[in-house]
Scaffold this active site. Sequence first.
Site, PDB file in Angstrom:
ATOM      1  N   TYR A 170      -3.705  -3.192  12.124  1.00  0.00           N
ATOM      2  CA  TYR A 170      -3.756  -3.214  10.666  1.00  0.00           C
ATOM      3  C   TYR A 170      -3.294  -4.575  10.139  1.00  0.00           C
ATOM      4  O   TYR A 170      -3.937  -5.184   9.278  1.00  0.00           O
ATOM      5  CB  TYR A 170      -2.888  -2.092  10.100  1.00  0.00           C
ATOM      6  CG  TYR A 170      -3.025  -1.908   8.615  1.00  0.00           C
ATOM      7  CD1 TYR A 170      -3.908  -0.983   8.088  1.00  0.00           C
ATOM      8  CD2 TYR A 170      -2.275  -2.669   7.725  1.00  0.00           C
ATOM      9  CE1 TYR A 170      -4.043  -0.817   6.717  1.00  0.00           C
ATOM     10  CE2 TYR A 170      -2.398  -2.522   6.363  1.00  0.00           C
ATOM     11  CZ  TYR A 170      -3.283  -1.589   5.856  1.00  0.00           C
ATOM     12  OH  TYR A 170      -3.414  -1.450   4.492  1.00  0.00           O
ATOM     13  N   GLU A 218      -6.584  -1.746  -5.431  1.00  0.00           N
ATOM     14  CA  GLU A 218      -7.811  -1.506  -4.656  1.00  0.00           C
ATOM     15  C   GLU A 218      -8.256  -0.045  -4.721  1.00  0.00           C
ATOM     16  O   GLU A 218      -7.433   0.862  -4.806  1.00  0.00           O
ATOM     17  CB  GLU A 218      -7.593  -1.916  -3.198  1.00  0.00           C
ATOM     18  CG  GLU A 218      -7.807  -3.396  -2.953  1.00  0.00           C
ATOM     19  CD  GLU A 218      -7.851  -3.725  -1.479  1.00  0.00           C
ATOM     20  OE1 GLU A 218      -8.954  -3.970  -0.969  1.00  0.00           O
ATOM     21  OE2 GLU A 218      -6.785  -3.757  -0.846  1.00  0.00           O
ATOM     22  N   ASP A 232      -9.186   2.177  -2.660  1.00  0.00           N
ATOM     23  CA  ASP A 232      -8.628   3.176  -1.742  1.00  0.00           C
ATOM     24  C   ASP A 232      -7.274   3.682  -2.229  1.00  0.00           C
ATOM     25  O   ASP A 232      -6.789   4.718  -1.773  1.00  0.00           O
ATOM     26  CB  ASP A 232      -8.522   2.616  -0.318  1.00  0.00           C
ATOM     27  CG  ASP A 232      -7.759   1.301  -0.246  1.00  0.00           C
ATOM     28  OD1 ASP A 232      -8.078   0.390  -1.016  1.00  0.00           O
ATOM     29  OD2 ASP A 232      -6.864   1.172   0.610  1.00  0.00           O
ATOM     30  N   ASP A 274       0.677  -1.307   1.095  1.00  0.00           N
ATOM     31  CA  ASP A 274      -0.073  -1.633   2.314  1.00  0.00           C
ATOM     32  C   ASP A 274       0.814  -2.170   3.429  1.00  0.00           C
ATOM     33  O   ASP A 274       0.350  -2.331   4.559  1.00  0.00           O
ATOM     34  CB  ASP A 274      -1.175  -2.657   1.996  1.00  0.00           C
ATOM     35  CG  ASP A 274      -2.443  -1.983   1.497  1.00  0.00           C
ATOM     36  OD1 ASP A 274      -2.752  -0.873   1.962  1.00  0.00           O
ATOM     37  OD2 ASP A 274      -3.133  -2.565   0.640  1.00  0.00           O
ATOM     38  N   HIS A 316      -0.854  -0.511  -6.330  1.00  0.00           N
ATOM     39  CA  HIS A 316      -1.926  -1.411  -5.898  1.00  0.00           C
ATOM     40  C   HIS A 316      -3.238  -0.998  -6.557  1.00  0.00           C
ATOM     41  O   HIS A 316      -3.487   0.181  -6.814  1.00  0.00           O
ATOM     42  CB  HIS A 316      -2.031  -1.368  -4.377  1.00  0.00           C
ATOM     43  CG  HIS A 316      -2.973  -2.348  -3.763  1.00  0.00           C
ATOM     44  ND1 HIS A 316      -3.359  -3.521  -4.365  1.00  0.00           N
ATOM     45  CD2 HIS A 316      -3.628  -2.314  -2.572  1.00  0.00           C
ATOM     46  CE1 HIS A 316      -4.193  -4.166  -3.564  1.00  0.00           C
ATOM     47  NE2 HIS A 316      -4.378  -3.454  -2.481  1.00  0.00           N
ATOM     48  N   HIS A 373      -1.160   3.993   3.895  1.00  0.00           N
ATOM     49  CA  HIS A 373      -2.101   4.421   4.933  1.00  0.00           C
ATOM     50  C   HIS A 373      -1.313   4.772   6.196  1.00  0.00           C
ATOM     51  O   HIS A 373      -0.375   4.073   6.575  1.00  0.00           O
ATOM     52  CB  HIS A 373      -3.103   3.309   5.274  1.00  0.00           C
ATOM     53  CG  HIS A 373      -3.961   2.894   4.136  1.00  0.00           C
ATOM     54  ND1 HIS A 373      -4.933   3.697   3.585  1.00  0.00           N
ATOM     55  CD2 HIS A 373      -4.000   1.739   3.417  1.00  0.00           C
ATOM     56  CE1 HIS A 373      -5.531   3.064   2.597  1.00  0.00           C
ATOM     57  NE2 HIS A 373      -4.969   1.878   2.464  1.00  0.00           N
ATOM     58  N   HIS A 427     -12.770  -2.260   4.520  1.00  0.00           N
ATOM     59  CA  HIS A 427     -12.851  -3.673   4.104  1.00  0.00           C
ATOM     60  C   HIS A 427     -14.212  -4.264   4.484  1.00  0.00           C
ATOM     61  O   HIS A 427     -14.301  -5.242   5.233  1.00  0.00           O
ATOM     62  CB  HIS A 427     -11.728  -4.494   4.720  1.00  0.00           C
ATOM     63  CG  HIS A 427     -10.547  -4.602   3.803  1.00  0.00           C
ATOM     64  ND1 HIS A 427      -9.712  -5.674   3.786  1.00  0.00           N
ATOM     65  CD2 HIS A 427     -10.065  -3.771   2.847  1.00  0.00           C
ATOM     66  CE1 HIS A 427      -8.762  -5.510   2.890  1.00  0.00           C
ATOM     67  NE2 HIS A 427      -8.947  -4.355   2.304  1.00  0.00           N
ATOM     68  N   HIS A 486      -1.098  -6.969  -0.309  1.00  0.00           N
ATOM     69  CA  HIS A 486      -1.890  -8.127   0.042  1.00  0.00           C
ATOM     70  C   HIS A 486      -2.792  -8.615  -1.079  1.00  0.00           C
ATOM     71  O   HIS A 486      -3.694  -9.442  -0.856  1.00  0.00           O
ATOM     72  CB  HIS A 486      -2.710  -7.854   1.304  1.00  0.00           C
ATOM     73  CG  HIS A 486      -3.814  -6.844   1.127  1.00  0.00           C
ATOM     74  ND1 HIS A 486      -5.121  -7.144   1.432  1.00  0.00           N
ATOM     75  CD2 HIS A 486      -3.813  -5.601   0.670  1.00  0.00           C
ATOM     76  CE1 HIS A 486      -5.867  -6.081   1.202  1.00  0.00           C
ATOM     77  NE2 HIS A 486      -5.094  -5.149   0.754  1.00  0.00           N
TER      78      HIS A 486
END
Length: 392
Positions: A191, A80, A82, A163, A78, A224, A22, A144
């Site tokens: 986290y 993002e 990653d 997440d 998601h 993760h 991030h 998120h």
Amino acid sequence: MKQITKSVYSVGVIDWNMRSFHGNTFITKSGVTYNSYVVNDNEPALIDVVHKGFEEEFIKNISEITEPEKIKHVILNHLEPDHSGSIEYMAKVLKNAKFYGTAKLKEGLLKYYNLNIDITVVKTGDKINLGNNTLTFVEVPMVHWPDSMMTYCPEQKVLFSNDGFGQHIATNKTFTDEVDCGLIDKEVAKYYANILWPLGAMIDRSINNILKMNLPIVFIAPSHGLIWRKDINKVIEKYLSWAKNTVTNKAVIVYETMWGSTEIMAREIARALTDNNIEVKMFDIAKTDFAEIAYEMLEAKAFVIGSSTHDNEMLAYIAGFIHFIKGMKPKNRIAVSFGSFGWAGGAVKEIATNLTSFGVEVIDQIGAKFKPNKEELNNCYQAGMKLVEKLK
């Protein structure tokens, strides 16, 4: 590849060398994982893809379960990178698959990547049948990102939680109970503090919506870190507590000092708290990463922020840190601002003004000219005692 249940396999990859996440605020000292899962059935499904750069290892992991061409469904929880960075490559390899995601994910994915695939939009309650197993989708907007969702497999009792409930731990272990519980407790909180803290209201609503569905959950498989098969109720309760900004009688002191005087003040405030058995953590912001401090502040009721004055303003590192904490939207907090100055002050008031602007109650402001004298040190100690009164 690791087997989770009779039908569910973990096929993600470990990024041992990732050191900042991030941007540069979340220092990941041991690396991270990009988790992905195969539900092996008559029509095999892949839950999420991994970050760009790990495609070959990812394909190898999938191939240990089934031929990639046999994957019929790809669930994208998601947007993002990653979670989705390898999507352009994977769309070519998984040529017989259908892709699924929320409306927001479809919008973002087609903008983000050069893709020529059809994405089936799903919403809460929608299901797909794989043969012996089904997958149910649960939208969790702002947990998120607006596109976020979770996926649940009732036959295997696995919640693929995106997440939610993740940690940044690079390890070849599979489950949270296979590593030190203290490490897990810290990393799941760290986290949350650095990724999810400002989204408490949405997280509280999403978790309660899931709980109302009465889903039997034996495994929580995040995107993760490690998979939960023990302490599931405990981590859910922790999330609900953090979402409500529940605090403990703890103080975190963060300062930046030019010639050492502000540090002397910090230690005197800490002495008052220590004398009264209040837990204290203290950090020189120029020597500590933001993520570690955010973790300590997550449950702390008192923020004690200090800076020397330079050009009538606070120093640069502490200014950046206050901006960072503002983004976390902390609630139910009290604070003291402090700092030393030379010919003119300014930093102490500036810190207080900033903290007040995002809802932190500043109960004292303490300044000291040059090196603090006996009276000024007493003022620091008394500021600590004001915190004690509020904390006990």
